[in-house]
Design a protein around this motif. Structure first.
Motif, short mmCIF file in Angstrom:
data_model
loop_
_atom_site.label_atom_id
_atom_site.label_comp_id
_atom_site.label_asym_id
_atom_site.label_seq_id
_atom_site.Cartn_x
_atom_site.Cartn_y
_atom_site.Cartn_z
N SER A 26 7.09 17.15 -0.95
CA SER A 26 8.02 17.00 -2.06
C SER A 26 9.12 18.08 -1.98
N LEU A 27 9.24 18.96 -2.97
CA LEU A 27 10.20 20.05 -2.86
C LEU A 27 10.00 20.84 -1.57
N GLY A 28 8.74 21.05 -1.20
CA GLY A 28 8.45 21.79 0.02
C GLY A 28 8.99 21.14 1.27
N ASP A 33 5.32 5.35 -4.86
CA ASP A 33 5.93 6.57 -5.39
C ASP A 33 7.13 6.22 -6.25
N ARG A 34 7.08 6.60 -7.52
CA ARG A 34 8.19 6.33 -8.44
C ARG A 34 9.05 7.58 -8.66
N LEU A 35 8.55 8.74 -8.31
CA LEU A 35 9.32 9.97 -8.49
C LEU A 35 10.29 10.17 -7.33
N VAL A 36 9.79 10.03 -6.11
CA VAL A 36 10.63 10.06 -4.91
C VAL A 36 10.44 8.71 -4.22
N HIS A 52 -0.97 3.49 1.21
CA HIS A 52 -0.90 2.31 0.34
C HIS A 52 -1.53 2.58 -1.02
N GLY A 53 -0.77 2.28 -2.06
CA GLY A 53 -1.24 2.45 -3.43
C GLY A 53 -1.03 3.85 -3.98
N ALA A 54 -0.51 4.77 -3.18
CA ALA A 54 -0.34 6.15 -3.64
C ALA A 54 1.02 6.34 -4.29
N ASP A 104 -0.87 11.66 -6.02
CA ASP A 104 -2.25 11.32 -5.67
C ASP A 104 -2.41 10.99 -4.19
N THR A 105 -1.49 11.47 -3.39
CA THR A 105 -1.54 11.15 -1.95
C THR A 105 -2.76 11.75 -1.27
N TYR A 106 -3.14 12.97 -1.66
CA TYR A 106 -4.32 13.57 -1.04
C TYR A 106 -5.57 12.77 -1.38
N ASP A 107 -5.69 12.36 -2.63
CA ASP A 107 -6.88 11.63 -3.07
C ASP A 107 -6.95 10.25 -2.40
N ILE A 108 -5.84 9.53 -2.42
CA ILE A 108 -5.85 8.17 -1.87
C ILE A 108 -5.82 8.19 -0.34
N GLY A 109 -5.04 9.11 0.23
CA GLY A 109 -4.99 9.22 1.68
C GLY A 109 -6.31 9.67 2.27
N GLY A 110 -6.94 10.62 1.59
CA GLY A 110 -8.28 11.07 1.96
C GLY A 110 -8.42 11.55 3.39
N ARG A 111 -9.53 11.19 3.97
CA ARG A 111 -9.86 11.68 5.31
C ARG A 111 -8.88 11.17 6.37
#
Length: 279
Positions: free
Chosen positions: A158-160, A226-229, A251-253, A257-264
């Motif tokens: 994101s900003l980073g 993603d609705r913010l970016v 998909h679906g992130a 929540d990218t870390y949670d949905i992207g996961g392993r």
């Protein structure tokens, strides 16, 4: 007369809005949450240490250095890849250290700092201050005796992402990892604050301009919800890159929540990218 008064009132309200947007845009872009930097040993990160740096403008910065977890058997070279981690605008090391610990690539060091004005770092958050902090972080990581300066990777979310692309455009890096990158500050302002004229914007945060100067491989993650970016911004950054780009849609992130949905699979893809051998 009533209509005229309403129009005058609306005009004055708009002028006040313009003044506030001019005055407080840094606070909108860099909310700079404060949080005490945890001691890595006390939270169970045995390979971590607290680091303190001073950026070029004299700002005192704090963060974590995670030493590489040496694989078995040990590699022929005593030096390991290094990863610079630049987080999003509402985060701090105190908030994201569990993710950094989980995502630390095997056999690679990680350095993550609180931006100026963020977390436990001093100073004030501005675009220039963030870039100065990135320069200091890069110099500190490449100076580590257990880090190979030819294998520095940069991650930005994101900003980073703007801090990461700046770093890759100004320093030699082996690879660049972007998560949910926007094109630039002007496009974000137009998307979220369409009523405000562009001449008010002092910020650049130009990922597109930076990646045009980056020839190293790029790995780009973006949530397709993603609705913010918007995902289209991430695709525009990928299309502008001078070097090879691999895009991974989660998909679906959404945005947070990218870390949670992207996961392993997210983590393993990053590890694979950093585990490449640099010629």
């Amino acid at each position: 007369m009533l209509v005229l008064r309403v129009l005058i009132g609306l005009g004055l309200a708009y002028l006040v809005l313009l003044l506030l947007a001019w005055r407080f845009q840094d606070r909108l872009a860099f909310p700079a949450p404060r949080a005490k930097l945890p001691d890595p040993k006390r939270v169970g990160v045995e390979n971590g240490e607290r680091v303190e740096l001073v950026s070029g403008d004299g700002t005192k910065l704090v963060g974590w250095y995670l030493a590489p977890k040496k694989p078995e058997p040990p590699p022929a070279s005593p030096a390991f890849p290094g990863l610079l981690w630049f987080y999003g605008n509402g985060e701090t090391v105190a908030a994201i250290w569990p993710i950094v610990r989980e995502f630390q690539p095997p056999g690679a060091a990680v350095l993550v700092l609180d931006y100026p004005g963020y977390g436990g770092s001093g100073g004030r958050a501005t675009e220039g201050a963030l870039y100065a902090a990135a320069d200091a972080a890069y110099a500190a990581l490449t100076a580590r005796p257990d880090v190979d300066p030819r294998r520095i990777y940069v991650y930005g979310r994101s900003l980073g992402s703007a801090v990461a692309t700046y770093t890759a455009a100004h320093h030699p890096v082996a690879g660049l990892i972007l998560e949910s990158p926007f094109t630039n500050a002007a496009a974000m302002a137009k998307y979220h604050y369409g009523l405000l004229p562009r001449f008010l914007l002092r910020l650049s945060l130009d990922n597109v301009a930076n990646v045009r100067r980056v020839s190293c491989p790029i790995l780009l993650f973006h949530g397709d919800a993603d609705r913010l970016v918007p995902t289209a911004m991430g695709m525009a950054v990928a299309a502008a890159a001078a070097g090879p780009v691999e895009v991974v849609l989660i998909h679906g992130a959404g945005h947070n929540d990218t870390y949670d949905i992207g996961g392993r699979s997210y983590r393993d893809k990053m590890w694979q990218f950093i585990g490449r051998t640099v010629p």
